[in-house]
Enzyme design. Structure first.
Site, PDB file in Angstrom:
ATOM      1  N   ASP A 453       0.857  -1.196   0.000  1.00  0.00           N
ATOM      2  CA  ASP A 453       0.000   0.000   0.000  1.00  0.00           C
ATOM      3  C   ASP A 453       0.892   1.244   0.000  1.00  0.00           C
ATOM      4  O   ASP A 453       2.113   1.151   0.181  1.00  0.00           O
ATOM      5  CB  ASP A 453      -0.873  -0.064   1.269  1.00  0.00           C
ATOM      6  CG  ASP A 453      -1.970   0.981   1.277  1.00  0.00           C
ATOM      7  OD1 ASP A 453      -2.292   1.531   0.214  1.00  0.00           O
ATOM      8  OD2 ASP A 453      -2.523   1.232   2.365  1.00  0.00           O
ATOM      9  N   GLU A 456       2.685   5.006  -4.038  1.00  0.00           N
ATOM     10  CA  GLU A 456       2.638   5.940  -5.186  1.00  0.00           C
ATOM     11  C   GLU A 456       3.944   6.734  -5.412  1.00  0.00           C
ATOM     12  O   GLU A 456       4.133   7.158  -6.550  1.00  0.00           O
ATOM     13  CB  GLU A 456       1.483   6.944  -5.008  1.00  0.00           C
ATOM     14  CG  GLU A 456       0.118   6.336  -5.155  1.00  0.00           C
ATOM     15  CD  GLU A 456      -0.273   5.426  -3.980  1.00  0.00           C
ATOM     16  OE1 GLU A 456      -0.960   4.429  -4.209  1.00  0.00           O
ATOM     17  OE2 GLU A 456       0.155   5.704  -2.851  1.00  0.00           O
ATOM     18  N   ASP A 576      -9.258   4.106  -1.693  1.00  0.00           N
ATOM     19  CA  ASP A 576     -10.172   4.616  -0.665  1.00  0.00           C
ATOM     20  C   ASP A 576     -11.441   5.173  -1.284  1.00  0.00           C
ATOM     21  O   ASP A 576     -11.443   6.266  -1.842  1.00  0.00           O
ATOM     22  CB  ASP A 576      -9.473   5.700   0.146  1.00  0.00           C
ATOM     23  CG  ASP A 576      -8.216   5.162   0.790  1.00  0.00           C
ATOM     24  OD1 ASP A 576      -8.153   3.934   0.941  1.00  0.00           O
ATOM     25  OD2 ASP A 576      -7.319   5.942   1.111  1.00  0.00           O
TER      26      ASP A 576
END
Length: 928
Positions: A453, A456, A576
């Site tokens: 996770d 990015e 999300d």
């Protein structure tokens, strides 16, 4: 777990930043009003190369200083790489430029940019068309432009000539600004260019912003660059009733804006090269096959990964996790995988266990218990490694010099543990260190997969930061995502403040905002500015290698950030989302997009990540989410509990929808095999199976699983019926196989009370099913049944299906290793004679497992209820002489079609005992 932007929409800080950017003149650069920047280039030489390609030189016509000086001389390389793939590559003829590393995404190397042409004049080209077997490359020399045409019908697929167009200018190629456009016909339907949340559905919508730059901005933000960068689009056109699809990939990892007007598409890119790949199609499935054969086929998935998954950020201790598993069992809702967000960690540090809340001996006992019944356990890891001198992972990272650097020191950022450094996955030493850390962790906790996770990469701070003296950071009180490092902005380099501002985060924030500074440096001097969008992709590759090396098992990795080729290594969830009806609707488009991107194992957080969903919404969400390829309920720390058993009505909907999913597991698993060998998406838009039916080109509220299983969910509050589009043909309800819809290509209103989801099977299909169960391991060993569908009442028909079975722990998903079986299923119906049979490849594995087919159900048969002359494998079966029973039942047709007065039958042959691993044939005659 996710960062702040997932918990609030784009912050007021963003707004402040954009105002600063606008006042400094930054806004106009990204507006869709075309500014014509230059006069383009002229082609000064072109010749054939020994590898069958073409090499040319382009010279700038007139220099302009907007966004920096032009590169004066470019090299053009064109090659028909396969029958249906054409490459057009343009770079600086003098200097090597950044491009996606060839070791990350393996592909043919173009000639080096130093290669000179025109000296020998051996093969100078005089024609302006270079033809391959499916595609033709055409060019105009001055100003240089090129077009790609379809050979079969002369259709222009891409045309960079501005031709006096008001909407775009000639090609521009500067160090930090590249621009190129294509004309498009009005009737082209475009899909792709993501990842973003598209409020208008799967079709690209004119004048919506499409920015590609991997960003931790939650999926609730519409039309915004999100976690993945996929600069590819599919173009579907209906020409005189005949559909033609093709795709265009611009293989470039730099930040870019794409402006789609409806009649043109313009790319504005802040670095790299033009490296275009054109895929000829002409079917949507053909396009994805050609695309994934280039970028990498989707990863094989273990069987259990198709089961249901439960996760939550906020399972504070192990007993809560044990309770969740127990409560699913009590509620009789299937569950295969239990997840931990970072609650199991010691102080949010990767590869650690909290000794108080997740004591290792107790966790190991729990894992042994769930592993014994076939359940699995997955935990999260974020890339940021806590800066902490007593933390072994960090010590070994420093000793091996694995971190991204800024001014010679590891770049300092902040995520959940506080101050962190980011591993540089472009560095071979980092890949080895990362693999070793995963091995050590696996010895500590035998996890069954990893969830990567925040890759990015996400950073709670921006700029150049230092650990503050004399205060604790983070303080341990309040939200963990407030930046507490001492930071100052970096704007001193052209990498941190490029001349052209992409529409980052939908608000033109600086490109280093809340991520790694773009002037930070990777292995071999590579700039973060260039490699930014590859971070999650490079981490997926390293994680995949590590997991595969552990026990030689098939890895399961879930990654938030993705790039072109990520599907070869990882599954994806859409990040999300919000517990709202709109987000439920958006989840379908996002899932369908990832199928196009070659990442078929995809789903959204069921019931929404935050805030609390209503009971009704959660009912409807599990009815959709039970049919996502990746099906997981996941909620936020700050939301109330939303496991499916928390409400009785939701538990009922879950038992119904997941009950069907678990019966369909053999079909879904066969789809993962099809995806792995051909790229075919598991969940796909209706136009994949019905490309001539234009009404479904923009349909984003229904979807197909495979070729022929259609899900038509309720997506609006308070509704107990759903208006669903049925492409022409016969459709059969999966929950009541006596229900038939015969459509001419129209909408039908279907009953959909709270616990009901409509799933229909199309004609000409053979669907393999099993009996379901509470866990995929059990469900997998139950007897098979086959559902065969013919066009309702037709006197002739044929149907097909397949079953793929293997040892799902093996890394490879393939035939010929003695651990897999592939069955082709066929059925025909002709003047009252019905025959169903199989042709088995590699039957040994299925025979050893003892799989049997117990029932065959055939839908849509005409004739009378009397059936006769049953034969199994050529031997007649007399009534009453065996357990085999042949029965029939009249089917009901949905009202609305006047002329459809035919009686059709559902015929069932039960009590069979046919080994899946052996060829069989079953036939009978219908009464007249």
């Amino acid at each position: 777990m996710s960062s702040p932007s997932s918990l609030l929409s784009l912050s007021s800080l963003y707004v402040l930043l954009v105002l600063i950017s606008c006042f400094s003149g930054g806004c106009s650069s990204s507006s869709s009003t075309p500014t014509k920047i230059g006069k383009g280039y002229r082609l000064i030489a072109i010749e054939e190369t020994p590898d069958g390609g073409f090499l040319g030189h382009l010279q700038v016509k007139q220099k302009s200083q907007i966004y920096g000086p032009d590169i004066p001389l470019l090299q053009l390389y064109v090659k028909h790489e396969t029958q249906d793939r054409l490459r057009v590559y343009i770079t600086d003829a003098e200097k090597q430029r950044w491009e996606v590393p060839y070791n990350l995404l393996p592909r043919e190397q173009p000639p080096s940019s130093k290669q000179t042409i025109g000296r020998s004049r051996k093969n100078p080209i005089t024609v302006s068309e270079l033809s391959g077997s499916e595609l033709i490359f055409c060019y105009t020399a001055d100003p240089f432009s090129f077009a790609v045409k379809r050979k079969s019908n002369g259709q222009t697929l891409f045309n960079s000539s501005s031709g006096g167009s008001a909407s775009f200018g000639e090609m521009v190629f500067k160090d930090q600004y590249l621009e190129i456009s294509t004309q498009l016909p009005k009737d082209a339907s475009l899909y792709g260019l993501g990842e973003n949340t598209q409020p208008h559905g799967i079709k690209l919508y004119p004048n919506d912003p499409y920015t590609l730059y991997t960003t931790d901005v939650s999926a609730i933000n519409l039309n915004t660059d999100l976690y993945g960068s996929h600069p590819v689009y599919m173009d579907l056109r209906n020409v005189g009733g005949e559909p033609f699809a093709h795709a265009v990939l611009l293989l470039n990892s730099n930040g870019m804006d794409a402006f789609y007007t409806g009649t043109s598409l313009t790319y504005k890119v802040i670095g790299g090269v033009f490296d275009f790949y054109f895929f000829a199609g002409p079917t949507p499935l053909g396009v994805v096959d050609q695309y994934t054969s280039f970028i990498g086929r989707p990863a094989p998935m273990p069987y259990w990964s198709l089961g249901f998954h439960q996760c939550r950020w906020g399972y504070h201790n192990l007993s809560v996790v044990e309770d969740v598993v127990e409560n699913y069992k009590k509620a009789k809702i299937p569950l295969d995988v239990i997840w931990n967000d970072d609650d199991h960690m010691d102080g949010h540090k990767d590869f650690t266990l909290n000794p108080n809340n997740y004591p290792r001996p107790k966790l190991l006992a729990f894992l042994e218990k769930i592993h014994n019944i076939g359940m699995k356990y997955i935990v999260i890891i974020d890339p940021g490694i806590a800066v902490n001198s007593s933390y072994g992972v960090y010590q070994r990272g420093i000793a091996n010099d694995v971190f991204i650097k800024y001014e010679g020191e590891p770049y300092l950022a902040q995520v959940w543990p506080g101050a962190v450094n980011f591993p540089d996955f472009l560095n071979p030493k980092t890949v080895a260190w990362w693999g070793d850390e995963i091995r050590r962790f696996h010895e500590l906790v035998p996890v069954d997969g990893l969830w990567i996770d925040m890759n990015e990469a996400s950073n709670f701070c921006s700029g150049k930061c230092e650990i503050p003296k004399g205060k604790q950071c983070p303080s341990g009180t309040g939200p963990g995502w407030i930046c507490c490092l001492d930071c100052k902005n970096i704007t001193k380099t052209r990498w941190d403040d490029p001349p052209y501002k992409i529409n980052a985060s939908g608000l033109q924030v600086p490109i280093g905002f809340k991520t790694i500074a773009t002037s930070a440096v990777h292995y071999n001097g590579v700039l973060e500015y260039d490699a930014h969008s590859l971070y999650g992709f490079s981490q997926s590759i390293a994680t995949h290698k590590a997991l595969q090396g552990l026990e030689g098992k098939r890895p399961f990795i879930l990654s938030r950030s993705t790039y072109v080729g990520s599907g070869k290594y990882a599954a994806h969830w859409t990040g999300d989302n919000k517990g709202t009806w709109e987000d439920l609707k958006y989840s379908i488009s996002t899932m369908l997009n990832f199928g196009l991107f070659g990442v078929p194992m995809v789903g959204s957080d069921i019931c929404g990540f935050y805030p609390a969903p209503t009971e009704e919404l959660c009912n409807r969400w599990i009815e959709v989410g039970a049919f996502y390829p990746f099906s997981r309920d996941h909620a936020n720390f700050y939301s109330p509990r939303q496991e499916l058993y928390q409400w009785d009505t939701v538990a009922k909907s879950a038992r119904n929808a997941l009950g069907m999913r678990y019966k369909l597991l053999p079909y879904l698993y066969t789809m993962t095999y099809e995806a792995h060998i051909s790229g075919a998406p598991i969940a796909r838009p209706l136009f994949f199976s019905f490309p001539t039916f234009e009404e479904c080109y923009g349909l984003s509220t229904q979807f197909l699983l495979g070729n022929s299983l259609m899900v038509s969910p309720v997506l609006e509050q308070g509704k107990t019926e759903v208006k669903a589009l049925f492409p022409p043909g016969s459709w059969y309800s999966m929950f009541d196989m006596t229900q038939t819809i015969v459509s001419k290509g129209q909408y039908f209103t279907l009953d959909a009370p709270l616990n009901v989801v409509n799933v229909h099977l199309y004609q000409n299909t053979i669907l393999p099913m099993q009996q379901g169960g509470m866990i995929s391991k059990e469900a997998r060993m139950t007897p098979f049944s086959l559902v065969v569908t013919f066009p309702a009442g037709a006197t002739k028909g044929q149907a097909k299906g397949t079953i793929y079975l293997d040892n799902d722990e093996l890394p490879e998903m393939k035939l010929g290793n003695g651990y897999s079986t592939y069955v082709e299923l066929y059925a025909t119906m002709n003047q009252g004679s019905v025959k169903v049979w199989s042709e088995v490849q590699e039957g040994k594995f299925a025979l050893e497992k003892g799989w049997k087919i117990e029932k065959i159900t055939v839908l849509g048969l005409g004739g009378s209820v009397d059936t006769s002359a049953l034969e199994i494998n050529g031997s007649p079966v007399a009534p009453g002489t065996s357990n085999v029973e042949l029965s029939s039942l009249e089917q009901k047709h949905l009202q609305g079609i006047e002329e459809d007065k035919k009686t059709t039958l559902k015929v069932e042959v039960a009590g069979l005992d046919l080994p899946v691993g052996k060829n069989f044939a079953v036939s009978w005659k219908m009464g007249v």
